[in-house]
Every structure is written in C-alpha cells, then in structure tokens.
Design an enzyme around this catalytic site. Structure first.
Site, mmCIF file in Angstrom:
data_model
loop_
_atom_site.group_PDB
_atom_site.id
_atom_site.type_symbol
_atom_site.label_atom_id
_atom_site.label_comp_id
_atom_site.label_asym_id
_atom_site.label_seq_id
_atom_site.Cartn_x
_atom_site.Cartn_y
_atom_site.Cartn_z
ATOM 1 N N HIS A 35 45.405 69.016 22.230
ATOM 2 C CA HIS A 35 46.818 69.006 21.852
ATOM 3 C C HIS A 35 47.691 68.974 23.104
ATOM 4 O O HIS A 35 47.969 70.033 23.674
ATOM 5 C CB HIS A 35 47.148 70.262 21.037
ATOM 6 C CG HIS A 35 46.604 70.239 19.656
ATOM 7 N ND1 HIS A 35 47.269 69.650 18.607
ATOM 8 C CD2 HIS A 35 45.441 70.707 19.145
ATOM 9 C CE1 HIS A 35 46.546 69.766 17.507
ATOM 10 N NE2 HIS A 35 45.434 70.396 17.798
ATOM 11 N N CYS A 56 44.471 64.884 18.120
ATOM 12 C CA CYS A 56 43.559 65.787 17.404
ATOM 13 C C CYS A 56 42.986 65.099 16.164
ATOM 14 O O CYS A 56 42.281 64.105 16.304
ATOM 15 C CB CYS A 56 44.235 67.118 17.076
ATOM 16 S SG CYS A 56 43.053 68.396 16.619
ATOM 17 N N GLU A 112 50.751 68.651 23.223
ATOM 18 C CA GLU A 112 51.993 69.383 22.922
ATOM 19 C C GLU A 112 51.803 70.892 23.040
ATOM 20 O O GLU A 112 52.754 71.645 22.959
ATOM 21 C CB GLU A 112 52.513 68.993 21.536
ATOM 22 C CG GLU A 112 51.784 69.609 20.342
ATOM 23 C CD GLU A 112 50.483 68.909 19.957
ATOM 24 O OE1 GLU A 112 49.927 68.140 20.782
ATOM 25 O OE2 GLU A 112 50.004 69.148 18.835
#
Lengths: 254, 205
Positions: free
Chosen positions: B185, B83, B187
């Site tokens: 992202h 990001c 994650e």
C-alpha cells in the site's frame, strides 16, 4: 523476513487525546490528528486509536477524527473501542481506518468477527484481548471493561477461536502488567504468539525501551504497543528502534 | 504544474479513500469515482482494493467498472493497481476459485507459503529487480507496508520489477507497458510511498 512494528497507542475521548501528551512544540497536544502526524514523521510503524468515549452520542466525533487522520497520516492505523456491530466497523473503515479492533463486543457475540471479516477481509479485523493470570497460575483468563469483569474464558482458547472466526491480528494486553511499567508478561505473550499463525501485538506494562526488545525477542511478538513512554517525551520512536536494531530485531529504520 | 486528474475507481468496498487522499497529497486532482466518463477524461486511473479477491471482482462488475478498466488499460494512459487491485489484474486467484480475474496480466494469485505468519501485515524492504520510473528518487531499498495473504505469480517473470522476501521472494511490483501495480500500500507507506505515488502522478501529466 518478519519485521517487527512499533505502535504508539492514543486514548481518545470525545475527539480529544486523554492524558496530556508531552511533545514540546505541538500546537494542540490534545488533537489526535496532529499527534498521529507527529508519530508518522517520527517513524512509528502504525498507530492505534482507542476510543474510550463513554456516550454513544459522540460516536460521530470519532468518525471525524478518522477522516481527518486519513487525510494527514500515511501509515496504517487501527481504531478500537465502541465497535459493537458491523455497522460501526463499516463507518470507521469507510472513514479511512485500516483496521478495527473489537474486544468486549466480540466476547459477547463472537459472530461479529465473522461478519466484519466477511465484508472487509481478515486483514481489517483485530481482536483485542485483555488477559489476566488465573489465581492458581495455570493459565490466563479473558477480562472485559479494562480488567474489571471476568469472563471465565480461557485466553488461549478464545484467541484460537477468534482467529478461526477471521481475526487477522491479535492485540494482546496483560492486565497484570498494564500500567505497572514492569514490562510485558513475556510468558503470556510467547504462549499466544507460538499458538496462532496471525500477527500478535504485545501490550501492557512497557516502562523502558528494553521492554520493547524483550517483547519481540523473548515474547515473539510481531509488534509492540506502548503509550506513556512515547507520549510523555521520555523516549522517541527513533531511540526505540535504534535499541531494537542494536539487539538484532529486524525493523524499518527511521 | 497543474494537478493531473486521476480517477480512483470506487466500487464501494472497504477503505478506498486512503488511496485517493494520498494521491491528492502527492500532487494529483484525484477523485473517487464510478463514473465511466470521468475515468475516460482522467489522465490516469487507479484501481485500489482491499478484502477478498472474489468480493472485489464481484463488486467491480456490479459497479460496471470492468470495461472501464479494459478501456483505460487499452488507452495507454498510466494505470495503477494497488493490493487486491493488483491481484485483480491477474487471471485468477486461489483465494476465490471459479472467479475470473481481469486477466490484463497473465498469471495466478497464490497463497503465501512457508514458515511465516499470514497475513504478511508489516513493513518490508523492496528489492528492485528492474529499474522503473516509479522508483525515481527512492532509496535503494525502500520500506513499504504490506497486508496480504496471497501473492501474484505472473506467467512472464519479466513483468516483475520489484520483490520482497517473506518466506520466499514475493512479487511486490509489476509493470506491463502503461500498467503498473503494487502488492503493498503506497498510500500507507509514509514518505517512500508518497514519493512513489508522486512518480505515478508525474507520469500522468
């Protein structure tokens, strides 16, 4: 392309989910972390935790929930409720939440939106707005405390101000529809979605899966939030998305 | 298989622990750290980032981690930006005029234009332009979660290995030798995101 989101909302108090959530095979239906992980597996796009803990003594319980969720759940989640100061937002975001949602505290002190946005970026700040149609039907008024307290503020004007101050997303709840299962207030949703440039999540009144479709197609919402139709096992996220896709809504398939 | 040590650079901004937790889930011994020694010992280094470009660059420099990034990149060990951590690898950003980026990848970061809501805060399909080990085991068009108002425009378009469509085609993943970076992202991208992180972790062992 703009892609819609389906967002289950969990009410949490003292670290436990309020109202029994009816998934058949959960070990602990009151554990917000286990429920969040289940919704992740089911294909939910995001989650919202609304902390309705009355006592500020129990704030750390929510931090613990956020930390455990961040270790188990790999979709974005927002935490709202009880975020009164920059320090509260910092605690929740550092614990692993992606966004914080502010409501009453932002109406009382709008600068709070600027403060959180300046430190963490606009993408971390959701402004939650509870709106009710005015008696003369001319517009919508902002209410606080679950619809009990009128503010005299015009909802569209407040939302525009919140975005200017740095809200990166609006979580819009119709207090006329909340709990009725009659569907979103489409007119309100569309009025807000068409007047701001940030994403808007529609909330309040979902009783059928068709209501989710209507929120996006007719209301122009970026995301649709619902609680009871998912929690009580009436419908799965997969069913919701299948119907949305069949009616032309672009959404991440399950 | 031993868990490779991955240093997740912690410069004290926003939610950086999510990346560390997802890397642990993906098989790494991932640690949030600002210790240059630990970053030197690590098999791989991750630069996460949320918030504004200028604030992140200031915080990275204040934490004395800028040289750690350059050393890690030069060492040829796997390096990943996420990001704003990806955007910081570029030369500069219109979000924060006058703030120098790391300039590991030449190019600028521009405002997302067009008739679309900003930020792009949603899941979107990845369009893989060039095969990369990062995409091993992923579906042909993976779905991943984006949150950004600005988008990287590399000078050399060949570094772009995946894009997403939002108003126009935006840079989603770049690869330059040992450096890989994602605008989205991983994650927060459920199964596909964890697979992608697992692929990165595997490249670190």
């Amino acid at each position: 392309m703009e892609v819609a989101r389906v967002i289950p909302c969990l009410d949490v108090t003292n670290g436990r989910v309020v109202k029994g959530v009816n998934f058949v095979d959960l070990r602990d239906a009151g554990d917000p972390v286990e429920l969040a992980a289940r919704y992740d597996q089911q294909g939910a796009d995001e989650l919202v935790f609304l902390d309705i803990t009355a006592s500020s003594d129990n704030r750390n319980t929510m931090i613990d929930v956020v930390e455990r969720t961040a270790a188990e759940v790999f979709i974005p989640f927002t935490v709202g409720g009880g975020i009164r100061a920059l320090e509260d937002a910092r605690g929740i975001l550092r614990a692993g939440a992606d966004k914080v949602s502010v409501n009453t505290s932002a109406v009382e002190r709008p600068q709070l939106i600027n403060e959180i946005a300046a430190e963490f970026g606009v993408q971390c700040v959701v402004c939650a707005v509870d709106a009710k149609r005015t008696a003369d039907g001319s517009g919508w008024e902002v209410f606080l405390h679950g619809g009990r307290t009128p503010t005299g503020k015009n909802a569209l004007e407040w939302i525009t101000e919140a975005v200017q101050r740095g809200a990166g997303e609006i979580l819009l709840t119709s207090m006329d529809r909340d709990g009725t299962r009659e569907g979103f207030d489409i007119e309100l949703t569309r009025a807000v979605c068409d007047s701001v440039g940030v994403p808007v999540i529609a909330s309040g009144g979902v009783g059928t899966l068709q209501h989710l479709v209507d929120g996006v197609v007719q209301g122009h919402a970026s995301g649709v939030l619902a609680a009871s139709i998912f929690h009580f096992g009436e419908h799965t996220i997969a069913e919701a998305k299948a119907l949305m896709i069949s009616q032309g809504v672009v959404i991440r398939p399950v | 298989m031993t868990r490779p040590l991955i240093a997740v650079l912690d410069y004290g901004i926003g939610n950086l622990s999510s990346a560390q937790k997802a890397l642990v889930r993906s098989g790494a011994d991932a640690r949030l750290t600002r210790d240059p020694g630990l970053a030197r010992d690590a098999a791989g280094v991750v630069l996460p980032g949320v918030g504004a470009f200028g604030a992140c660059m200031d915080a990275l420099r204040a934490a004395h981690l800028e040289d750690v990034v350059y050393e890690s990149v030069a060492s040829q060990r796997p390096f990943m930006g996420i990001c704003v951590g990806m955007q910081m690898l570029f030369t500069s950003s219109v979000e924060s005029p006058g703030v120098a980026g790391l300039d590991v990848i030449h190019g600028t970061v521009e405002l997302i234009e067009g008739n679309v809501r900003r930020p792009q805060m949603q899941w979107n399909e990845l369009h893989v332009e060039n095969e990369d080990p990062l995409f091993a085991g992923l579906p042909k068009t993976p779905w991943v979660y984006f949150v950004h108002s600005y988008s990287a425009v590399p000078k050399d378009s060949l570094v772009v290995v995946a894009t997403c469509e939002y108003g126009k085609n935006l840079t989603a993943v770049v690869r330059q030798e040992n450096v890989v970076a994602t605008q989205f992202h991983p994650e927060k991208s459920a199964k596909d995101g964890l697979q992608l992180l697992h692929n990165f972790v595997s490249s670190c062992s």
